[in-house]
Design a protein around this motif. Structure first.
Motif, PDB file in Angstrom:
ATOM      1  N   ARG A 370       0.830  -1.212   0.000  1.00 48.25           N
ATOM      2  CA  ARG A 370       0.000   0.000   0.000  1.00 48.25           C
ATOM      3  C   ARG A 370       0.863   1.259   0.000  1.00 48.25           C
ATOM      4  NH1 ARG A 370      -2.598  -0.516   6.074  1.00 48.25           N
ATOM      5  NH2 ARG A 370      -0.806   0.273   7.201  1.00 48.25           N
ATOM      6  N   LYS A 371       0.342   2.261  -0.679  1.00 46.65           N
ATOM      7  CA  LYS A 371       1.029   3.556  -0.714  1.00 46.65           C
ATOM      8  C   LYS A 371       0.886   4.153   0.673  1.00 46.65           C
ATOM      9  CE  LYS A 371       0.835   4.278  -5.638  1.00 46.65           C
ATOM     10  NZ  LYS A 371       2.294   4.076  -5.811  1.00 46.65           N
ATOM     11  N   THR A 372       2.030   4.516   1.233  1.00 46.68           N
ATOM     12  CA  THR A 372       2.098   4.671   2.688  1.00 46.68           C
ATOM     13  C   THR A 372       2.430   6.085   3.119  1.00 46.68           C
ATOM     14  OG1 THR A 372       2.611   2.362   3.141  1.00 46.68           O
ATOM     15  CG2 THR A 372       3.575   3.976   4.629  1.00 46.68           C
ATOM     16  N   CYS A 373       1.764   6.483   4.184  1.00 45.80           N
ATOM     17  CA  CYS A 373       2.145   7.714   4.882  1.00 45.80           C
ATOM     18  C   CYS A 373       2.651   7.313   6.261  1.00 45.80           C
ATOM     19  CB  CYS A 373       0.938   8.634   5.020  1.00 45.80           C
ATOM     20  SG  CYS A 373       1.300  10.123   5.960  1.00 45.80           S
ATOM     21  N   TYR A 374       3.871   7.666   6.571  1.00 42.65           N
ATOM     22  CA  TYR A 374       4.402   7.483   7.921  1.00 42.65           C
ATOM     23  C   TYR A 374       4.092   8.737   8.725  1.00 42.65           C
ATOM     24  CZ  TYR A 374       7.355   3.287   7.431  1.00 42.65           C
ATOM     25  OH  TYR A 374       7.823   2.012   7.301  1.00 42.65           O
ATOM     26  N   ILE A 375       3.527   8.544   9.903  1.00 43.53           N
ATOM     27  CA  ILE A 375       3.269   9.677  10.800  1.00 43.53           C
ATOM     28  C   ILE A 375       4.101   9.449  12.059  1.00 43.53           C
ATOM     29  CG2 ILE A 375       1.522  10.889  12.164  1.00 43.53           C
ATOM     30  CD1 ILE A 375      -0.543  10.035  10.067  1.00 43.53           C
ATOM     31  N   GLY A 376       5.023  10.357  12.318  1.00 42.77           N
ATOM     32  CA  GLY A 376       5.931  10.186  13.455  1.00 42.77           C
ATOM     33  C   GLY A 376       5.653  11.216  14.532  1.00 42.77           C
ATOM     34  N   VAL A 377       5.551  10.760  15.786  1.00 44.60           N
ATOM     35  CA  VAL A 377       5.382  11.696  16.903  1.00 44.60           C
ATOM     36  C   VAL A 377       6.639  11.659  17.765  1.00 44.60           C
ATOM     37  CG1 VAL A 377       2.869  11.666  16.961  1.00 44.60           C
ATOM     38  CG2 VAL A 377       4.130   9.911  18.215  1.00 44.60           C
ATOM     39  N   ILE A 378       6.884  12.761  18.445  1.00 40.84           N
ATOM     40  CA  ILE A 378       8.147  12.893  19.173  1.00 40.84           C
ATOM     41  C   ILE A 378       7.929  13.603  20.497  1.00 40.84           C
ATOM     42  CG2 ILE A 378       8.754  15.146  18.141  1.00 40.84           C
ATOM     43  CD1 ILE A 378      11.629  13.992  17.847  1.00 40.84           C
ATOM     44  N   MET A 379       8.639  13.180  21.508  1.00 43.95           N
ATOM     45  CA  MET A 379       8.753  13.941  22.760  1.00 43.95           C
ATOM     46  C   MET A 379      10.242  13.972  23.098  1.00 43.95           C
ATOM     47  SD  MET A 379       5.789  15.102  23.791  1.00 43.95           S
ATOM     48  CE  MET A 379       6.032  15.579  25.490  1.00 43.95           C
ATOM     49  N   TYR A 380      10.823  15.162  23.040  1.00 44.30           N
ATOM     50  CA  TYR A 380      12.264  15.286  23.312  1.00 44.30           C
ATOM     51  C   TYR A 380      12.559  15.056  24.783  1.00 44.30           C
ATOM     52  CZ  TYR A 380      13.061  17.116  18.660  1.00 44.30           C
ATOM     53  OH  TYR A 380      13.150  17.244  17.305  1.00 44.30           O
ATOM     54  N   ARG A 381      13.773  14.593  25.022  1.00 46.46           N
ATOM     55  CA  ARG A 381      14.253  14.385  26.390  1.00 46.46           C
ATOM     56  C   ARG A 381      15.411  15.351  26.606  1.00 46.46           C
ATOM     57  NH1 ARG A 381      16.577   9.346  26.911  1.00 46.46           N
ATOM     58  NH2 ARG A 381      16.006   9.331  29.086  1.00 46.46           N
ATOM     59  N   PRO A 382      15.109  16.629  26.932  1.00 47.05           N
ATOM     60  CA  PRO A 382      16.195  17.605  27.048  1.00 47.05           C
ATOM     61  C   PRO A 382      17.236  17.141  28.066  1.00 47.05           C
ATOM     62  CG  PRO A 382      14.128  18.455  27.966  1.00 47.05           C
ATOM     63  CD  PRO A 382      13.798  17.193  27.258  1.00 47.05           C
ATOM     64  N   TYR A 383      18.486  17.211  27.671  1.00 45.59           N
ATOM     65  CA  TYR A 383      19.615  16.749  28.504  1.00 45.59           C
ATOM     66  C   TYR A 383      19.416  15.301  28.962  1.00 45.59           C
ATOM     67  CZ  TYR A 383      20.129  21.758  28.385  1.00 45.59           C
ATOM     68  OH  TYR A 383      20.214  23.055  27.942  1.00 45.59           O
ATOM     69  N   GLY A 384      18.706  14.528  28.147  1.00 50.70           N
ATOM     70  CA  GLY A 384      18.504  13.108  28.449  1.00 50.70           C
ATOM     71  C   GLY A 384      17.498  12.856  29.557  1.00 50.70           C
ATOM     72  N   LYS A 385      16.777  13.913  29.969  1.00 50.30           N
ATOM     73  CA  LYS A 385      15.858  13.752  31.106  1.00 50.30           C
ATOM     74  C   LYS A 385      14.482  13.274  30.625  1.00 50.30           C
ATOM     75  CE  LYS A 385      18.237  16.991  34.029  1.00 50.30           C
ATOM     76  NZ  LYS A 385      18.376  18.446  33.880  1.00 50.30           N
ATOM     77  N   PRO A 386      13.758  12.565  31.499  1.00 52.95           N
ATOM     78  CA  PRO A 386      12.467  12.019  31.059  1.00 52.95           C
ATOM     79  C   PRO A 386      11.380  13.087  30.944  1.00 52.95           C
ATOM     80  CG  PRO A 386      12.875  11.461  33.358  1.00 52.95           C
ATOM     81  CD  PRO A 386      14.109  12.166  32.872  1.00 52.95           C
ATOM     82  N   VAL A 387      10.431  12.848  30.069  1.00 54.11           N
ATOM     83  CA  VAL A 387       9.229  13.686  29.955  1.00 54.11           C
ATOM     84  C   VAL A 387       8.047  12.719  29.825  1.00 54.11           C
ATOM     85  CG1 VAL A 387      10.381  15.639  28.825  1.00 54.11           C
ATOM     86  CG2 VAL A 387       9.432  13.798  27.427  1.00 54.11           C
ATOM     87  N   PRO A 388       6.851  13.146  30.234  1.00 57.71           N
ATOM     88  CA  PRO A 388       5.712  12.230  30.091  1.00 57.71           C
ATOM     89  C   PRO A 388       5.335  12.057  28.625  1.00 57.71           C
ATOM     90  CG  PRO A 388       5.011  14.335  31.038  1.00 57.71           C
ATOM     91  CD  PRO A 388       6.488  14.424  30.859  1.00 57.71           C
ATOM     92  N   TYR A 389       5.066  10.822  28.205  1.00 61.64           N
ATOM     93  CA  TYR A 389       4.701  10.603  26.805  1.00 61.64           C
ATOM     94  C   TYR A 389       3.668   9.487  26.632  1.00 61.64           C
ATOM     95  CZ  TYR A 389       7.655   6.453  27.022  1.00 61.64           C
ATOM     96  OH  TYR A 389       8.179   5.239  27.366  1.00 61.64           O
TER      97      TYR A 389
END
Ligand SMILES: Cc1cc2nc3c(=O)[nH]c(=O)nc-3n(C[C@H](O)[C@H](O)[C@H](O)COP(=O)(O)OP(=O)(O)OC[C@H]3O[C@@H](n4cnc5c(N)ncnc54)[C@H](O)[C@@H]3O)c2cc1C
Length: 462
Positions: A370-389
């Motif tokens: 199938r002709k495909t659309c990839y949808i990517g979501v991101i949550m950065y981890r500034p200075y490697g620190k955790p964030v809720p995702y």
């Protein structure tokens, strides 16, 4: 049986082994400490390690550059890295094909191809990965008429759990070839590949801001508006950027934000501001708007050799999730994602990255059939620190499931074997080939058991 010790190895294997290695992926989200790491330089050494693992009933997992944002490459047993097997073996400039050792990095591949007047037709966002690594997960770039990187494989050499060296192509060991074009590292160690390239080329990329609602309403035109088109949407806003790249013979040039703006502000200042939003999440939409207005709303125009234009700075460690759906469903899915974020008052990072991949026939490619659309979501981890995702991921995955989504294999996801079987017409064929090649499960790990092998329901859900 307990851990196998370095001093129990033969002198030949001691020369390529180490026993104090900790594997950690690029995003620093997964790590493991294998009993032994092997870094072979020849196919015979690869065989010897496999035969040792077989005799001891040890798991053995290859890894490349460790860029997969999941535990796909992890193993508590033996691990192997073939980065030292990184030579060009043959080139056919007429057919635009090169045979390379699979431990070669994409960076080196670009260099050796260019020396022979060739280049890959498409690429993902970076070139740090190994060739074996990108092919194992059907890594993709963008372009309506361009398949994922695994479609470029002409033939490959696989060393299997019994030490056999299998040459696989569309005419030899055909089923193994089809399975191994996107193998998840589950079939054995891939040591060589012949890749289809094209004559070396430059790209002209033009990046411009748009209203996201306009783009969604004109979807088909956007997909086909360039040889390679991608969209970055800024959640919490109706802003987006469309990047379009086409082959060109123009001179190398660049206009847009200065290096200082891109690195000093777009990387360092942004990371510092993101870190502040860890304590004041309500600021995230304001930060998104600020970054868009100050950095991303300016048109950018670049002409350069193809790999430099395809590749981007992916900034700092991050949680990512990316699924593939039919590209005609993407506008609906994206509108639902926007509503989910608003309804749940989530504060999420930009961008949502949207890319297009032509359909293919690689058994486990997320773009299979199938002709495909990839949808990517991101949550950065500034200075490697955790964030809720996790709440964001759950809502995102539920929406992707509504559209028979297939997760990017490299990225941590919540699909079970049942989900994947229902979604991939050739999934059972892949399992059959895997079972034939590796009945003891030497190349399995937790990721593969959780998502691909286990028939227990719900084991993989987030
Ligand atoms: C910053 C960043 C940007 C990215 N951009 C993109 C993108 O634009 N598009 C995209 O699709 N993906 C992208 N990815 C994902 C990345 O391309 C994949 O995770 C890829 O598989 C990583 O390759 P690697 O060499 O790091 O392999 P690893 O992550 O080390 O391993 C991946 C898989 O390959 C297997 N493997 C490695 N070597 C061998 C071998 N010799 N034989 C058999 N199996 C082997 C491993 O067992 C594992 O299953 C990105 C990742 C990061 C961190």
């Amino acid at each position: 049986m307990g851990p196998y010790r370095f001093d129990q190895l033969s002198p030949e294997l001691q020369a390529i082994a180490s026993d104090n290695f900790t594997f950690q992926n690029w995003a620093k989200t997964f790590r493991c400490s294998p009993e032994l790491l092997f870094e072979p330089t020849t196919e015979e050494q690869v065989r010897q390690v496999i035969l040792l693992a077989k005799s001891l009933n040890k798991p053995l997992k290859a890894f490349g550059c460790g860029h997969s944002p999941s535990d796909l490459a992890c193993s508590p047993g033996f691990m192997m890295n073939i980065d030292k097997m990184n030579n060009l073996l043959a080139v056919d400039t007429k057919a635009c094909r090169a045979t390379v050792q699979a431990g070669m990095s994409l960076h080196k591949l670009h260099q050796v191809l260019r020396e022979n007047g060739l280049a890959l037709s498409n690429l993902g966002s970076i070139s740090d990965q190994s060739i074996a690594g990108v092919m194992a997960t059907a890594t993709h770039g963008t372009g309506a008429e361009y398949g994922c990187l695994s479609t470029m494989i002409v033939d490959l050499t696989l060393i299997t759990a019994d030490g056999s060296i299998l040459f696989c192509s569309p005419t030899e060991n055909t089923d193994v070839f089809e399975a191994a074009r996107c193998s998840l590292g589950a079939l054995g160690i891939i040591t060589r590949m012949t890749l289809q390239a094209e004559p070396d080329f430059k790209l002209e990329a033009i990046q411009k801001p748009y209203k996201f609602s306009d783009i969604l309403n004109d979807w088909d035109a956007v997909i086909h508006s360039a040889q390679h088109a991608r969209v970055w949407w800024y959640p919490h806003t109706d802003d987006c950027v469309v990047w379009r790249a086409n082959r060109t013979t123009k001179e190398i040039s660049r206009s847009g934000p200065s290096f200082l703006m891109e690195r000093g502000y777009g990387f360092h200042a942004y990371q510092a501001m993101l870190n502040i939003t860890r304590y004041s999440t309500y600021l995230i939409p304001y930060l998104t708007k600020l970054m868009f207005n100050t950095l991303h709303s300016q048109p950018v125009q670049v002409v350069d050799v193809s790999n430099k234009v395809f590749n981007f700075d992916c900034l700092f460690p991050q949680y990512v999730n990316e699924w593939a759906i039919d590209w005609k469903d993407a506008p609906d899915a994206l509108r639902k994602l926007d509503k989910f974020i608003a309804d749940n008052d989530l504060k999420v990072h930009f961008p949502v990255e949207i890319r297009f991949v032509d359909e293919d026939d690689v058994w486990l490619s997320p773009a299979y059939g199938r002709k495909t659309c990839y949808i990517g979501v991101i949550m950065y981890r500034p200075y490697g620190k955790p964030v809720p995702y996790k709440k964001y991921w759950k809502g995102y995955e539920d929406i992707m499931r509504e559209y028979n989504g297939r997760p990017h294999w490299a990225k941590a996801h919540g699909q079970t074997r049942q989900d994947l079987e229902a979604s991939y017409p050739k999934f059972d064929d892949f399992l059959r080939v895997r079972q034939q090649l590796d009945p003891q499960g030497m190349f399995l790990n937790d990721y593969l058991r959780r998502h691909v092998i286990s028939s227990e329901k719900e084991t993989a859900r987030l």
